[in-house]
Design a protein around this motif. Structure first.
Motif, short mmCIF file in Angstrom:
data_model
loop_
_atom_site.label_atom_id
_atom_site.label_comp_id
_atom_site.label_asym_id
_atom_site.label_seq_id
_atom_site.Cartn_x
_atom_site.Cartn_y
_atom_site.Cartn_z
N ASP A 1 -1.19 -4.52 -13.24
CA ASP A 1 -1.10 -3.52 -12.17
C ASP A 1 -0.57 -2.19 -12.72
N SER A 2 -1.04 -1.11 -12.13
CA SER A 2 -0.61 0.24 -12.52
C SER A 2 -0.74 0.45 -14.02
N ASN A 3 -1.95 0.19 -14.53
CA ASN A 3 -2.20 0.26 -15.98
C ASN A 3 -3.56 0.94 -16.20
N HIS A 4 -3.53 2.14 -16.74
CA HIS A 4 -4.76 2.90 -16.95
C HIS A 4 -5.72 2.19 -17.91
N ALA A 5 -5.19 1.57 -18.95
CA ALA A 5 -6.06 0.91 -19.93
C ALA A 5 -6.79 -0.26 -19.29
N PHE A 6 -6.07 -1.07 -18.51
CA PHE A 6 -6.71 -2.19 -17.83
C PHE A 6 -7.75 -1.69 -16.83
N ALA A 7 -7.42 -0.65 -16.09
CA ALA A 7 -8.36 -0.11 -15.10
C ALA A 7 -9.63 0.39 -15.78
N ILE B 1 6.60 -2.48 -16.68
CA ILE B 1 6.55 -1.65 -15.48
C ILE B 1 5.97 -0.31 -15.89
N GLY B 2 5.33 0.39 -14.96
CA GLY B 2 4.69 1.66 -15.28
C GLY B 2 5.46 2.84 -14.73
N ILE B 3 5.35 3.96 -15.40
CA ILE B 3 6.09 5.15 -14.97
C ILE B 3 5.59 5.67 -13.63
N GLU B 4 4.30 5.49 -13.33
CA GLU B 4 3.77 5.95 -12.05
C GLU B 4 4.42 5.23 -10.88
N GLU B 5 4.61 3.92 -11.02
CA GLU B 5 5.19 3.17 -9.90
C GLU B 5 6.68 3.46 -9.75
N ILE B 6 7.36 3.76 -10.84
CA ILE B 6 8.77 4.18 -10.73
C ILE B 6 8.83 5.53 -10.02
N PHE B 7 7.99 6.45 -10.44
CA PHE B 7 7.92 7.79 -9.85
C PHE B 7 7.72 7.71 -8.34
N GLN B 8 6.75 6.93 -7.91
CA GLN B 8 6.44 6.84 -6.49
C GLN B 8 7.55 6.15 -5.71
N SER B 9 8.11 5.09 -6.27
CA SER B 9 9.17 4.35 -5.59
C SER B 9 10.41 5.21 -5.40
N VAL B 10 10.76 5.96 -6.43
CA VAL B 10 11.94 6.83 -6.36
C VAL B 10 11.74 7.94 -5.33
N LEU B 11 10.57 8.57 -5.32
CA LEU B 11 10.32 9.65 -4.38
C LEU B 11 10.25 9.15 -2.94
N ASN B 12 9.67 7.98 -2.73
CA ASN B 12 9.58 7.42 -1.38
C ASN B 12 10.95 7.07 -0.81
N ALA B 13 11.91 6.84 -1.71
CA ALA B 13 13.26 6.48 -1.26
C ALA B 13 14.11 7.70 -0.94
N GLY B 14 13.59 8.89 -1.21
CA GLY B 14 14.35 10.11 -0.98
C GLY B 14 14.30 10.55 0.47
N PRO B 15 14.92 11.68 0.77
CA PRO B 15 14.91 12.21 2.14
C PRO B 15 13.49 12.46 2.64
N GLY B 16 13.26 12.12 3.88
CA GLY B 16 11.95 12.41 4.48
C GLY B 16 10.96 11.28 4.40
N GLY B 17 11.35 10.14 3.79
CA GLY B 17 10.46 8.98 3.75
C GLY B 17 9.34 9.13 2.75
N LYS B 18 8.18 8.56 3.07
CA LYS B 18 7.07 8.52 2.13
C LYS B 18 6.72 9.91 1.62
N TRP B 19 6.63 10.02 0.30
CA TRP B 19 6.47 11.31 -0.35
C TRP B 19 5.00 11.67 -0.52
N ASN B 20 4.69 12.96 -0.52
CA ASN B 20 3.36 13.42 -0.88
C ASN B 20 3.49 14.70 -1.70
N PRO B 21 2.47 15.05 -2.47
CA PRO B 21 2.57 16.19 -3.40
C PRO B 21 2.84 17.53 -2.74
#
Length: 472
Positions: A8-14, A252-272
């Motif tokens: 999961d969350s792996n560019h090479a596998f995808a 674990i992949g950096i993309e999933e850490i990035f998204q998980s950390v941002l979603n946990a911040g103020p305002g809930g689910k994050w978007n760009p």
């Protein structure tokens, strides 16, 4: 799978999945582990194999033809990749810029009769977006922020489902000798490791554990990160993530850490759209309304990428002092004959037998746990430079100790972390000092003044089984 050992969350596998579908070919995922890699040990071997068990479970869930191979005395790995690639139409692997992987990839490319694709899964932004390595974090930070503002990079598929992979498994059987050991303890006891380094107590490899560590960090420590990460203390108390080993081995992949950390911040689910457009290079506000989140992501992206990019542009030939800035080389040439108050051998360093209780504590933490508090790691590196006869000897000792004991050693960031102690990514500091010249100096006395060290030293005393009285 060489560096990013997950589905999961792996560019090479995808990419391998898309290629198999396009060519209407069977997809076979190979994950191997030789026993003769540099600084091999039971500590590192167990961590990797625990990840392979998780991958086997996940492959079974997804219906993937997963071929695992773990070398032993009676089951050597020599020539195995060439053998299993004889009927391949293409091979997809990880484009990791350090340690033995670039050389392995190049050698494989010269032996096979099909195309080989190396895929960059190293960071949020493809490293090829940058024309050159950065000389300092403040410079790379601006580059990264500007790239984000051009548009978020395409993320890979985060979670695969069995129906996504239908038709890719033709049930071709692997050659004899493939598969994971049924009894890991007995298997490891039968291997001859160059280094006797036992697994750290309580540390487990694999994707399942990595996701637990991420969840715990986000829920309990993330919002304390800005103010709590620098204070040396026990891992339970310090507001650090503990994810470095899992990132290094790709559990674990950096993309999933990035998204998980941002979603946990103020305002809930994050978007760009919530990125700050005010000032690229602003470490405090760019990604999130939370300052702690921004500080963590700056470490995860800017400071991680600066090491990867350093190796990426000339992989893997930066494992020495030759590529330090010119001002550092001039500096060291001027001070190479300076007298040293203390000189220690590798054996004395390795056994934490110096006059300095803080240095001994940091080395003990590394040996016992396979990791070291980041501030202590900087002090640890600086002191070895001060207490060895030459800068080259200091680098060799630091490389050996870090790669032998650290779970996250043998990594672009571990090498650039060591080289930072010699002045890489830094600036000249004044006044000029003995041995260091204008390279940044650190001392145990100033560390004791900056931090309350008692709890850290008590923690190290518990690790080493010594009385607290040894650490006044």
């Amino acid at each position: 799978m060489q560096a990013y050992r997950r589905f999961d969350s792996n560019h090479a596998f995808a990419y391998a999945v898309s290629l198999a579908k396009k060519q209407n070919k069977e997809l076979i995922v190979y994950e191997g582990l030789r026993s003769d890699y540099p600084w091999n040990s039971e500590r590192i071997h167990r961590f990797i194999i625990e990840g392979m068990y998780d991958n086997q479970t996940r492959a079974n869930e997804l219906g993937i033809n997963y071929w695992s191979f773990v070398e032993s005395k009676s089951n050597p790995a020599r020539g195995i990749l060439k053998e299993i690639s004889k009927n391949a139409s293409a091979i997809v692997t990880d484009d990791f810029p350090c340690f033995i992987i670039p050389e392995q990839t190049n050698k494989l490319a010269g032996k096979i009769n099909c195309a080989l694709f190396a895929v960059d899964s190293n960071s949020i932004l493809p490293l090829s977006r940058f024309e050159r390595a950065a000389s300092a974090a403040r410079i790379l930070r601006i580059w990264i922020h500007k790239e984000f503002l051009k548009g978020m990079p395409e993320r890979t598929k985060s979670i695969w489902k069995k129906e996504d992979l239908l038709g890719l498994n033709h049930n071709t059987k692997p050659p004899k000798g493939f598969g994971l050991p049924e009894d890991l303890n007995s298997f490891l006891q039968g291997l001859d490791f160059k280094d006797l380094v036992l697994p750290a107590k309580g540390v487990k490899g694999g994707r399942t554990e990595a996701l637990k560590v991420l969840k715990s960090f986000v829920s309990k420590k993330l919002q304390k990160y800005e103010t709590g990460r620098s204070e040396p203390n026990s891992p339970e108390t310090t507001a650090t993530s503990g994810l470095s080993p899992y990132l290094h081995f790709g559990h674990i992949g950096i993309e999933e850490i990035f998204q998980s950390v941002l979603n946990a911040g103020p305002g809930g689910k994050w978007n760009p759209e919530r990125l700050s457009h005010q000032k690229p290079g602003d470490r405090e506000h760019f990604y999130s309304e939370s300052s702690s989140t921004n500080h963590f992501l700056d470490e995860l992206i800017t400071w991680r990428d600066i090491g990867y990019l350093f190796f990426w542009k000339d992989k893997p030939y930066h494992i020495n002092l030759e590529n330090l800035p010119d001002w550092v080389k001039t500096n060291f040439k001027k001070h190479q004959s300076d007298s040293r108050e203390y000189i220690y051998s590798l054996e004395e360093f390795e056994s934490a037998n110096t006059h300095d209780e803080l240095w001994n504590a940091a080395q003990t933490e590394l040996v016992k746990t396979g990791k070291m508090h980041n501030y202590m790691r900087m002090l640890w590196g600086k002191k070895v430079i001060e207490w060895t006869n030459t800068y080259e000897e200091a680098f060799s000792i630091l490389e050996h100790l870090n790669n032998k004991y650290a779970y996250d050693g043998r990594n672009p960031n571990s090498y650039t972390g060591i080289l930072w102690c010699f002045g890489l990514f830094d600036r000249p500091w004044f006044p000029e000092r003995n041995v260091f010249g204008n390279v940044r100096f650190m001392s145990s006395d100033s560390t004791k003044k900056k931090f309350k060290m008692k709890s850290y030293l008590e923690y190290i005393g518990e690790l080493s089984g010594t009385s607290d009285s040894l650490f006044p």
